[in-house]
Design an enzyme around this catalytic site. Structure first.
Site, mmCIF file in Angstrom:
data_model
loop_
_atom_site.group_PDB
_atom_site.id
_atom_site.type_symbol
_atom_site.label_atom_id
_atom_site.label_comp_id
_atom_site.label_asym_id
_atom_site.label_seq_id
_atom_site.Cartn_x
_atom_site.Cartn_y
_atom_site.Cartn_z
ATOM 1 N N LYS A 250 0.928 4.948 6.742
ATOM 2 C CA LYS A 250 0.284 5.594 5.779
ATOM 3 C C LYS A 250 0.946 6.961 5.801
ATOM 4 C CE LYS A 250 -2.866 2.385 4.780
ATOM 5 N NZ LYS A 250 -2.847 1.515 3.637
ATOM 6 N N SER B 112 0.804 -1.250 -0.101
ATOM 7 C CA SER B 112 0.031 -0.114 0.003
ATOM 8 C C SER B 112 1.039 1.356 0.102
ATOM 9 C CB SER B 112 -1.091 -0.047 1.262
ATOM 10 O OG SER B 112 -0.309 0.128 2.405
#
Length: 293
Positions: A147, A77
């Site tokens: 993230k 990701s």
């Protein structure tokens, strides 16, 4: 031949004391004033080893708790910034001094609730658990995510189909860090969303392969993450060696006007601060006038 004859360079013989013990032997281990001068034998390495290991483990635990901790990247990701299997070092010190996540930083945070409910975690063995506990190995049990911070408390963030991500009306140039060939948010447009104070909006660099804030807007917090859940900022890729690199904040997050919301509040705050002395002066003058009358 004379028995016992010695050259003139020899030291004199020890004279026996009254109890028959040579004087040197009698004083061995004791100074003339009665104090002990015996030299202690150093402890063997094998006796010292458990103590050294204990100190090393305590230091490792303190470093993991308060300074830095290693984390393993389990997914794609965050490509190409981070690859699956990379080990990153996370700064845990600055949050202890009140530092808050900033836009553009790559952060590790605990699952806010429901983000990883369908993700299975491997069962570590006893050695892995111990090494993870002292910080020498990433934890396999904790459900943590990594993230990039896009917006912080007070920001308004938005992304329309075929458009860029905007923060406080300013478009982000994300070409330097998102995965090649990805769009900014075409798979999941969103906003405008006002990020509450004490929370952050996060997105993966591999936009079309990241279940980030966009995909959890139905949960409490509407996709935002509480800063209390943030473990720290990832500052460096430490392993493998050929992937070693720092993780700086992209320049687009430093563009002028991004803090427009905060900047708009400054004139008002300055106006209030400037008016206060005038109000107090006028009040004091009126009070004096009433007293004199």
């Amino acid at each position: 031949m004379a028995v016992g004859a010695r050259s003139g360079h020899d030291e004199p013989e020890d004279r026996p004391s009254s109890n028959g013990v040579p004087a040197e032997a009698e004083s061995d281990g004791e100074s003339p004033g009665g104090g002990s001068t015996a030299v202690k034998k150093p402890r063997s390495f094998w006796k010292e080893l458990p103590l050294l290991i204990g100190i090393a483990l305590i230091l490792a635990l303190l470093i993991k708790t308060f300074l830095v901790q290693a984390f393993s990247i389990p997914s794609d990701s965050m490509q190409n910034t981070l690859q699956r299997g990379d080990r990153v070092l996370v700064d845990k010190l600055t949050p202890w001094f009140g530092s808050e996540p900033e836009r553009g930083e790559v952060v590790v945070f605990h699952d806010p609730g429901g983000w990883l409910e369908d993700t299975a975690t491997p069962e570590p063995n006893a050695v892995q658990k111990f090494l993870s506990f002292i910080g020498l190995m990433p934890s396999a049990e904790e459900k943590d995510l990594i993230k990039r911070v896009i917006a912080i408390g007070g920001d308004t963030v938005e992304c329309k189909k075929n458009g860029p991500v905007t923060v406080n009306g300013k478009a982000l140039d994300d070409k330097s860090f998102i995965f090649a060939g990805n769009s900014a948010c075409d798979d999941e447009p969103f906003g405008p969303i006002h990020v509450p104070e004490g929370r952050i909006w996060v997105m993966g660099d591999h936009r079309q392969n990241s279940l980030d804030s966009r995909y959890h807007q139905e949960l409490p917090g509407q996709g935002t993450v509480s800063t209390d859940e943030v473990v720290g900022r990832a500052v460096v890729v430490a392993w493998p060696i050929n992937r070693w690199a720092t993780l700086p904040v992209p320049s687009t997050f430093d563009q002028p006007g991004l803090n427009a919301a905060a900047a708009a509040a400054v004139p008002g705050a300055l106006g209030v601060a400037g008016a206060l002395p005038l109000v107090f002066w006028r009040r004091r003058r009126l009070t004096r006038g009433h007293t004199a009358g």
